[in-house]
Design a protein around this motif. Structure first.
Motif, PDB file in Angstrom:
ATOM      1  N   ASP A 160       5.523  13.251  -9.590  1.00  0.00           N
ATOM      2  CA  ASP A 160       5.678  14.678  -9.307  1.00  0.00           C
ATOM      3  C   ASP A 160       6.775  15.229 -10.222  1.00  0.00           C
ATOM      4  O   ASP A 160       7.897  14.729 -10.234  1.00  0.00           O
ATOM      5  CB  ASP A 160       6.057  14.796  -7.825  1.00  0.00           C
ATOM      6  N   GLY A 161       6.448  16.266 -11.001  1.00  0.00           N
ATOM      7  CA  GLY A 161       7.385  16.828 -11.966  1.00  0.00           C
ATOM      8  C   GLY A 161       8.635  17.432 -11.362  1.00  0.00           C
ATOM      9  O   GLY A 161       9.616  17.661 -12.059  1.00  0.00           O
ATOM     10  N   SER A 162       8.633  17.680 -10.056  1.00  0.00           N
ATOM     11  CA  SER A 162       9.810  18.296  -9.439  1.00  0.00           C
ATOM     12  C   SER A 162      10.876  17.282  -9.041  1.00  0.00           C
ATOM     13  O   SER A 162      11.979  17.665  -8.652  1.00  0.00           O
ATOM     14  CB  SER A 162       9.392  19.096  -8.195  1.00  0.00           C
ATOM     15  N   LEU A 163      10.575  15.999  -9.143  1.00  0.00           N
ATOM     16  CA  LEU A 163      11.527  14.976  -8.699  1.00  0.00           C
ATOM     17  C   LEU A 163      12.628  14.734  -9.730  1.00  0.00           C
ATOM     18  O   LEU A 163      12.390  14.770 -10.930  1.00  0.00           O
ATOM     19  CB  LEU A 163      10.805  13.662  -8.408  1.00  0.00           C
ATOM     20  N   THR A 164      13.818  14.462  -9.221  1.00  0.00           N
ATOM     21  CA  THR A 164      14.966  14.138 -10.074  1.00  0.00           C
ATOM     22  C   THR A 164      15.170  12.619 -10.093  1.00  0.00           C
ATOM     23  O   THR A 164      14.542  11.891  -9.310  1.00  0.00           O
ATOM     24  CB  THR A 164      16.254  14.797  -9.540  1.00  0.00           C
ATOM     25  N   ASP A 165      16.071  12.159 -10.939  1.00  0.00           N
ATOM     26  CA  ASP A 165      16.395  10.732 -10.963  1.00  0.00           C
ATOM     27  C   ASP A 165      16.914  10.273  -9.602  1.00  0.00           C
ATOM     28  O   ASP A 165      16.605   9.171  -9.159  1.00  0.00           O
ATOM     29  CB  ASP A 165      17.440  10.439 -12.043  1.00  0.00           C
ATOM     30  N   GLU A 166      17.700  11.114  -8.938  1.00  0.00           N
ATOM     31  CA  GLU A 166      18.209  10.770  -7.600  1.00  0.00           C
ATOM     32  C   GLU A 166      17.075  10.617  -6.604  1.00  0.00           C
ATOM     33  O   GLU A 166      17.087   9.721  -5.766  1.00  0.00           O
ATOM     34  CB  GLU A 166      19.200  11.830  -7.100  1.00  0.00           C
ATOM     35  N   ASP A 167      16.090  11.516  -6.670  1.00  0.00           N
ATOM     36  CA  ASP A 167      14.932  11.433  -5.775  1.00  0.00           C
ATOM     37  C   ASP A 167      14.204  10.100  -5.951  1.00  0.00           C
ATOM     38  O   ASP A 167      13.721   9.513  -4.983  1.00  0.00           O
ATOM     39  CB  ASP A 167      13.936  12.571  -6.044  1.00  0.00           C
ATOM     40  N   MET A 168      14.130   9.644  -7.209  1.00  0.00           N
ATOM     41  CA  MET A 168      13.391   8.413  -7.510  1.00  0.00           C
ATOM     42  C   MET A 168      14.086   7.167  -6.948  1.00  0.00           C
ATOM     43  O   MET A 168      13.464   6.125  -6.803  1.00  0.00           O
ATOM     44  CB  MET A 168      13.203   8.259  -9.025  1.00  0.00           C
ATOM     45  N   LYS A 169      15.368   7.296  -6.595  1.00  0.00           N
ATOM     46  CA  LYS A 169      16.091   6.168  -6.010  1.00  0.00           C
ATOM     47  C   LYS A 169      15.866   6.084  -4.503  1.00  0.00           C
ATOM     48  O   LYS A 169      16.206   5.085  -3.884  1.00  0.00           O
ATOM     49  CB  LYS A 169      17.597   6.312  -6.278  1.00  0.00           C
ATOM     50  N   ASN A 170      15.326   7.136  -3.931  1.00  0.00           N
ATOM     51  CA  ASN A 170      15.176   7.212  -2.483  1.00  0.00           C
ATOM     52  C   ASN A 170      13.711   7.481  -2.139  1.00  0.00           C
ATOM     53  O   ASN A 170      13.342   8.594  -1.788  1.00  0.00           O
ATOM     54  CB  ASN A 170      16.086   8.332  -1.936  1.00  0.00           C
ATOM     55  N   LEU A 171      12.877   6.440  -2.268  1.00  0.00           N
ATOM     56  CA  LEU A 171      11.446   6.584  -2.040  1.00  0.00           C
ATOM     57  C   LEU A 171      11.016   5.857  -0.773  1.00  0.00           C
ATOM     58  O   LEU A 171      11.453   4.731  -0.519  1.00  0.00           O
ATOM     59  CB  LEU A 171      10.654   6.018  -3.218  1.00  0.00           C
ATOM     60  N   LYS A 172      10.158   6.497  -0.031  1.00  0.00           N
ATOM     61  CA  LYS A 172       9.521   5.845   1.115  1.00  0.00           C
ATOM     62  C   LYS A 172       8.188   5.304   0.616  1.00  0.00           C
ATOM     63  O   LYS A 172       7.295   6.069   0.251  1.00  0.00           O
ATOM     64  CB  LYS A 172       9.295   6.829   2.260  1.00  0.00           C
ATOM     65  N   MET A 180      19.461  17.573 -17.479  1.00  0.00           N
ATOM     66  CA  MET A 180      20.453  17.813 -18.519  1.00  0.00           C
ATOM     67  C   MET A 180      19.931  17.321 -19.876  1.00  0.00           C
ATOM     68  O   MET A 180      19.991  18.030 -20.869  1.00  0.00           O
ATOM     69  CB  MET A 180      21.781  17.128 -18.188  1.00  0.00           C
ATOM     70  N   ILE A 181      19.384  16.114 -19.892  1.00  0.00           N
ATOM     71  CA  ILE A 181      18.836  15.569 -21.134  1.00  0.00           C
ATOM     72  C   ILE A 181      17.602  16.361 -21.561  1.00  0.00           C
ATOM     73  O   ILE A 181      17.431  16.686 -22.743  1.00  0.00           O
ATOM     74  CB  ILE A 181      18.499  14.070 -20.972  1.00  0.00           C
ATOM     75  N   LEU A 182      16.743  16.701 -20.618  1.00  0.00           N
ATOM     76  CA  LEU A 182      15.537  17.471 -20.941  1.00  0.00           C
ATOM     77  C   LEU A 182      15.900  18.845 -21.498  1.00  0.00           C
ATOM     78  O   LEU A 182      15.257  19.330 -22.426  1.00  0.00           O
ATOM     79  CB  LEU A 182      14.651  17.610 -19.708  1.00  0.00           C
ATOM     80  N   ALA A 183      16.936  19.458 -20.943  1.00  0.00           N
ATOM     81  CA  ALA A 183      17.376  20.766 -21.437  1.00  0.00           C
ATOM     82  C   ALA A 183      17.897  20.647 -22.871  1.00  0.00           C
ATOM     83  O   ALA A 183      17.645  21.523 -23.700  1.00  0.00           O
ATOM     84  CB  ALA A 183      18.436  21.359 -20.518  1.00  0.00           C
ATOM     85  N   GLN A 184      18.608  19.555 -23.168  1.00  0.00           N
ATOM     86  CA  GLN A 184      19.094  19.340 -24.539  1.00  0.00           C
ATOM     87  C   GLN A 184      17.925  19.209 -25.513  1.00  0.00           C
ATOM     88  O   GLN A 184      17.945  19.787 -26.604  1.00  0.00           O
ATOM     89  CB  GLN A 184      19.976  18.089 -24.610  1.00  0.00           C
ATOM     90  N   ASN A 185      16.898  18.449 -25.117  1.00  0.00           N
ATOM     91  CA  ASN A 185      15.716  18.296 -25.971  1.00  0.00           C
ATOM     92  C   ASN A 185      15.018  19.638 -26.179  1.00  0.00           C
ATOM     93  O   ASN A 185      14.596  19.964 -27.288  1.00  0.00           O
ATOM     94  CB  ASN A 185      14.735  17.291 -25.365  1.00  0.00           C
ATOM     95  N   THR A 186      14.919  20.414 -25.104  1.00  0.00           N
ATOM     96  CA  THR A 186      14.268  21.723 -25.192  1.00  0.00           C
ATOM     97  C   THR A 186      15.064  22.642 -26.107  1.00  0.00           C
ATOM     98  O   THR A 186      14.497  23.311 -26.977  1.00  0.00           O
ATOM     99  CB  THR A 186      14.133  22.355 -23.788  1.00  0.00           C
TER     100      THR A 186
END
Length: 196
Positions: free
Chosen positions: A141-153, A57-63
């Protein structure tokens, strides 16, 4: 690259009040830039080391903000926008994903954004089939979201788990494991952090 050029062309031709269509095109442009590490004058902020890349959402606003430069129709900025779009549309070979390649002109769309940031611009790395961006000392990895970054193995480098994962990844993706920095990526629906 040609698809990114087409998206910029479509955004340029749409009336500014067509929010829904513009948002969809911006979203696709942003996703392609993140997935393949192709920076444009509208998405080069992704290469800023302190720019998080997980909040679309923030990246889209910047774009969207950077894309307002397409409305310029006279002067060096307008010429630069048109030339950049044409280069993308006509591209035959992969464009270098270097930040300098997208900021040929002092009148580029991101100059004020970059000038206001004290962060260093670091080109993304294309490793196998993913683009990785240096963020907070990690290759992400550019495909990861903030949520993904909270759940790392987390997997310790050179552990038995590390070698088992290397075998799963196969030779084509071993570059994901060979980075000096800790590396974060998604593989087979699991988000991994490879660290010392």
């Amino acid at each position: 690259q040609r698809r990114i050029g087409q998206l910029i062309e479509e955004i340029d031709r749409l009336p500014q009040d067509n929010e829904k269509a513009i948002n969809e095109l911006v979203s696709e442009l942003l996703n392609l830039s993140k997935r393949y590490g192709i920076l444009t004058p509208y998405t080069s902020f992704l290469a800023l080391e302190d720019q998080k890349i997980g909040n679309n959402m923030i990246l889209a606003q910047n774009t969207r903000q950077n894309l307002t430069k397409l409305q310029d129709v006279v002067g060096s900025t307008a010429n630069y926008q048109r030339q950049n779009k044409e280069d993308l549309l006509m591209s035959q070979a992969p464009m270098a994903a270097m930040p300098s390649a997208v900021m040929k002109s002092e009148s580029s769309a991101v100059d004020q954004f970059v000038a206001s940031s004290k962060a260093q611009m670091i080109a993304p790395k294309l490793l196998a089939d993913k683009a990785f961006f240096l963020k907070d000392g990690q290759m992400v990895d550019g495909s990861l979201t903030d949520e993904d970054m909270k759940n790392l193995k987390t997997i310790k480098r050179f552990s038995q788990e590390y070698y088992a994962l290397a075998e799963k990844l196969g030779p084509g993706r071993l570059s994901w494991l060979s980075q000096v920095e800790p590396t974060v990526f998604n593989y087979s629906r699991v988000n991994y952090l490879i660290a010392d």
